[in-house]
Scaffold this motif. Structure first.
Motif, PDB file in Angstrom:
ATOM      1  N   LEU A  78       0.821  -1.200   0.000  1.00 66.60           N
ATOM      2  CA  LEU A  78       0.000   0.000   0.000  1.00 66.60           C
ATOM      3  C   LEU A  78       0.861   1.259   0.000  1.00 66.60           C
ATOM      4  CD1 LEU A  78      -2.725  -0.985   2.653  1.00 66.60           C
ATOM      5  CD2 LEU A  78      -2.678  -1.458   0.201  1.00 66.60           C
ATOM      6  N   MET A  79       2.178   1.091  -0.001  1.00 64.19           N
ATOM      7  CA  MET A  79       3.108   2.208   0.073  1.00 64.19           C
ATOM      8  C   MET A  79       3.636   2.584  -1.306  1.00 64.19           C
ATOM      9  SD  MET A  79       5.313   1.050   3.418  1.00 64.19           S
ATOM     10  CE  MET A  79       6.361   2.515   3.313  1.00 64.19           C
ATOM     11  N   ARG A  80       4.044   3.846  -1.428  1.00 60.64           N
ATOM     12  CA  ARG A  80       4.633   4.305  -2.680  1.00 60.64           C
ATOM     13  C   ARG A  80       5.994   3.657  -2.902  1.00 60.64           C
ATOM     14  NH1 ARG A  80       4.607  10.639  -3.630  1.00 60.64           N
ATOM     15  NH2 ARG A  80       2.378  10.113  -3.659  1.00 60.64           N
ATOM     16  N   ASN A  81       6.740   3.493  -1.821  1.00 62.02           N
ATOM     17  CA  ASN A  81       8.059   2.847  -1.880  1.00 62.02           C
ATOM     18  C   ASN A  81       8.027   1.610  -0.996  1.00 62.02           C
ATOM     19  OD1 ASN A  81       9.438   4.906  -3.516  1.00 62.02           O
ATOM     20  ND2 ASN A  81       9.142   6.216  -1.719  1.00 62.02           N
ATOM     21  N   PRO A  82       7.648   0.469  -1.543  1.00 62.63           N
ATOM     22  CA  PRO A  82       7.487  -0.753  -0.745  1.00 62.63           C
ATOM     23  C   PRO A  82       8.772  -1.157  -0.029  1.00 62.63           C
ATOM     24  CG  PRO A  82       6.550  -1.033  -2.935  1.00 62.63           C
ATOM     25  CD  PRO A  82       7.332   0.248  -2.961  1.00 62.63           C
ATOM     26  N   GLN A  83       8.600  -1.686   1.174  1.00 69.60           N
ATOM     27  CA  GLN A  83       9.723  -2.215   1.928  1.00 69.60           C
ATOM     28  C   GLN A  83       9.743  -3.735   1.785  1.00 69.60           C
ATOM     29  OE1 GLN A  83      10.504  -0.287   5.726  1.00 69.60           O
ATOM     30  NE2 GLN A  83       9.099   1.361   5.180  1.00 69.60           N
ATOM     31  N   ASP A  84      10.412  -4.425   2.701  1.00 68.33           N
ATOM     32  CA  ASP A  84      10.693  -5.844   2.491  1.00 68.33           C
ATOM     33  C   ASP A  84       9.643  -6.811   3.014  1.00 68.33           C
ATOM     34  OD1 ASP A  84      11.254  -5.069   5.056  1.00 68.33           O
ATOM     35  OD2 ASP A  84      13.262  -5.925   5.134  1.00 68.33           O
ATOM     36  N   VAL A  85       8.674  -6.304   3.798  1.00 68.75           N
ATOM     37  CA  VAL A  85       7.697  -7.204   4.410  1.00 68.75           C
ATOM     38  C   VAL A  85       6.364  -6.490   4.573  1.00 68.75           C
ATOM     39  CG1 VAL A  85       8.511  -6.559   6.723  1.00 68.75           C
ATOM     40  CG2 VAL A  85       7.232  -8.700   6.411  1.00 68.75           C
ATOM     41  N   VAL A  86       5.277  -7.245   4.344  1.00 68.34           N
ATOM     42  CA  VAL A  86       3.911  -6.743   4.523  1.00 68.34           C
ATOM     43  C   VAL A  86       3.184  -7.740   5.422  1.00 68.34           C
ATOM     44  CG1 VAL A  86       1.727  -6.180   3.381  1.00 68.34           C
ATOM     45  CG2 VAL A  86       3.897  -5.678   2.229  1.00 68.34           C
ATOM     46  N   ALA A  87       2.483  -7.220   6.436  1.00 67.44           N
ATOM     47  CA  ALA A  87       1.774  -8.116   7.348  1.00 67.44           C
ATOM     48  C   ALA A  87       0.393  -7.557   7.663  1.00 67.44           C
ATOM     49  CB  ALA A  87       2.566  -8.310   8.633  1.00 67.44           C
ATOM     50  N   VAL A  88      -0.539  -8.451   7.918  1.00 68.35           N
ATOM     51  CA  VAL A  88      -1.898  -8.075   8.309  1.00 68.35           C
ATOM     52  C   VAL A  88      -2.098  -8.493   9.759  1.00 68.35           C
ATOM     53  CG1 VAL A  88      -4.358  -8.400   7.882  1.00 68.35           C
ATOM     54  CG2 VAL A  88      -2.759  -8.336   5.947  1.00 68.35           C
ATOM     55  N   PHE A  89      -2.428  -7.514  10.616  1.00 63.70           N
ATOM     56  CA  PHE A  89      -2.604  -7.761  12.044  1.00 63.70           C
ATOM     57  C   PHE A  89      -4.048  -7.505  12.454  1.00 63.70           C
ATOM     58  CE2 PHE A  89       1.911  -6.816  11.778  1.00 63.70           C
ATOM     59  CZ  PHE A  89       2.487  -7.692  12.705  1.00 63.70           C
ATOM     60  N   PRO A  90      -4.505  -8.188  13.507  1.00 66.44           N
ATOM     61  CA  PRO A  90      -5.819  -7.847  14.063  1.00 66.44           C
ATOM     62  C   PRO A  90      -5.732  -6.517  14.798  1.00 66.44           C
ATOM     63  CG  PRO A  90      -4.736  -9.485  15.447  1.00 66.44           C
ATOM     64  CD  PRO A  90      -3.856  -9.304  14.233  1.00 66.44           C
ATOM     65  N   PHE A  91      -6.858  -5.819  14.905  1.00 65.24           N
ATOM     66  CA  PHE A  91      -6.896  -4.582  15.674  1.00 65.24           C
ATOM     67  C   PHE A  91      -6.364  -4.839  17.087  1.00 65.24           C
ATOM     68  CE2 PHE A  91     -10.716  -2.410  13.362  1.00 65.24           C
ATOM     69  CZ  PHE A  91      -9.909  -2.211  12.249  1.00 65.24           C
ATOM     70  N   VAL A  92      -5.661  -3.845  17.601  1.00 69.28           N
ATOM     71  CA  VAL A  92      -5.179  -3.918  18.980  1.00 69.28           C
ATOM     72  C   VAL A  92      -6.217  -3.216  19.849  1.00 69.28           C
ATOM     73  CG1 VAL A  92      -3.287  -3.383  20.549  1.00 69.28           C
ATOM     74  CG2 VAL A  92      -2.813  -3.823  18.124  1.00 69.28           C
ATOM     75  N   MET A  93      -6.984  -3.983  20.602  1.00 69.57           N
ATOM     76  CA  MET A  93      -8.085  -3.425  21.381  1.00 69.57           C
ATOM     77  C   MET A  93      -7.727  -3.399  22.864  1.00 69.57           C
ATOM     78  SD  MET A  93     -10.136  -2.887  18.872  1.00 69.57           S
ATOM     79  CE  MET A  93     -11.701  -2.508  19.648  1.00 69.57           C
ATOM     80  N   HIS A  94      -7.890  -2.235  23.489  1.00 70.27           N
ATOM     81  CA  HIS A  94      -7.620  -2.084  24.922  1.00 70.27           C
ATOM     82  C   HIS A  94      -8.784  -1.336  25.564  1.00 70.27           C
ATOM     83  CE1 HIS A  94      -3.457  -3.362  24.435  1.00 70.27           C
ATOM     84  NE2 HIS A  94      -3.319  -2.499  23.462  1.00 70.27           N
ATOM     85  N   PRO A  95      -9.270  -1.804  26.702  1.00 69.13           N
ATOM     86  CA  PRO A  95     -10.288  -1.033  27.411  1.00 69.13           C
ATOM     87  C   PRO A  95      -9.670   0.213  28.014  1.00 69.13           C
ATOM     88  CG  PRO A  95      -9.599  -2.921  28.735  1.00 69.13           C
ATOM     89  CD  PRO A  95      -8.925  -3.060  27.395  1.00 69.13           C
ATOM     90  N   LEU A  96     -10.445   1.278  28.112  1.00 67.90           N
ATOM     91  CA  LEU A  96      -9.983   2.510  28.748  1.00 67.90           C
ATOM     92  C   LEU A  96     -10.193   2.371  30.251  1.00 67.90           C
ATOM     93  CD1 LEU A  96      -8.942   5.401  28.490  1.00 67.90           C
ATOM     94  CD2 LEU A  96     -11.312   6.144  28.190  1.00 67.90           C
TER      95      LEU A  96
END
Length: 251
Positions: A78-96
């Motif tokens: 998704l970047m204009r200048n791709p780097q060496d690795v792409v990963a898909v992570f789940p949302f990081v959810m924290h209660p307030l």
């Protein structure tokens, strides 16, 4: 090799509606992906062979992963200048946590719109040990790819919460600071170790509804006082100055 379906899926996550529907976001580059993997396991990862070679101790068990070519990287990134690795992570959810502003210093962002500004502010929060950043519901999505990249890994440590900001401030039972043109010189004010620092929208500043709830109005003075100068500071720059002064007082 990566399938066309995987490429299409990752590309679709550039859109907020798709990220929200699946509860996932994209991170790219060895630093950011490495920081995120220290606290969260990706759902999927694809990288150049060089990345695997330089991360031979990385545990890739428990999630799908592919080795890709430079051409495939450019197609999936998704970047204009791709780097060496792409990963898909789940949302990081924290209660307030209840009463968090009574115990520690928090940031509140009122309508921040620029992804680069939000990402930089999260890096600033991380640098100055501010663990909780509270955002109004109209603040830009923290999982926007530009925000994620701009955090440079701070997203792995700083906890972001989207809330009804006026309601949060009404109930926080702690000092509420805000930078306003009619505020008092920050360098001459008493600053507490706890409370909420409100930073406003890039063009309009703190909204009228939130401004009424600011009980500690601060001004970052220009130098020399009274001289002609630019009419405002970038919100991320202003955040850095304010956070630095709060932390300086605690030494």
């Amino acid at each position: 090799m990566i399938s066309k379906a995987k490429i299409k899926w990752i590309k679709s996550l550039s859109q907020r509606k798709n990220r929200m529907a699946e509860g996932v976001f994209v991170a790219e580059g060895h630093k950011l992906v490495g920081e995120m993997m220290a606290c969260s396991k990706p759902l999927y990862l694809c990288a150049l062979q060089e990345w695997y070679d330089s991360n031979c101790n990385m545990d890739c068990h428990g999630f799908a992963h592919d080795t890709i070519t430079r051409d495939e990287l450019e197609r999936v990134s998704l970047m204009r200048n791709p780097q060496d690795v792409v990963a898909v992570f789940p949302f990081v959810m924290h209660p307030l946590p209840d009463g968090v502003a009574q115990r520690e210093l928090c940031l509140a962002l009122d309508g921040i719109q620029d992804p680069g500004n939000l990402g930089t502010i999260l890096r600033i929060a991380d640098w100055f040990g501010i663990c909780h950043v509270v955002c109004s519901c109209d603040t830009v999505d923290v999982y926007n790819p530009k925000v994620v990249q701009a955090t440079m890994g701070a997203l792995a440590r700083v906890r972001i919460h989207y809330v009804d900001l006026p309601q949060f401030l009404c109930q926080c039972n702690a000092p509420v600071y805000g930078t306003l043109l009619d505020g008092s010189d920050i360098y001459g004010q008493d600053l507490t170790h706890n409370g909420v620092i409100v930073m406003g929208n890039e063009g309009n500043g703190i909204s009228p509804e939130v401004r009424k709830l600011v009980d500690k109005r601060l001004l970052i003075p220009n130098y020399p006082l009274g001289s002609d100068t630019t009419d405002s500071l970038n919100v991320a720059v202003a955040t850095a100055i304010v956070c630095s002064e709060f932390r300086r007082r605690q030494h």
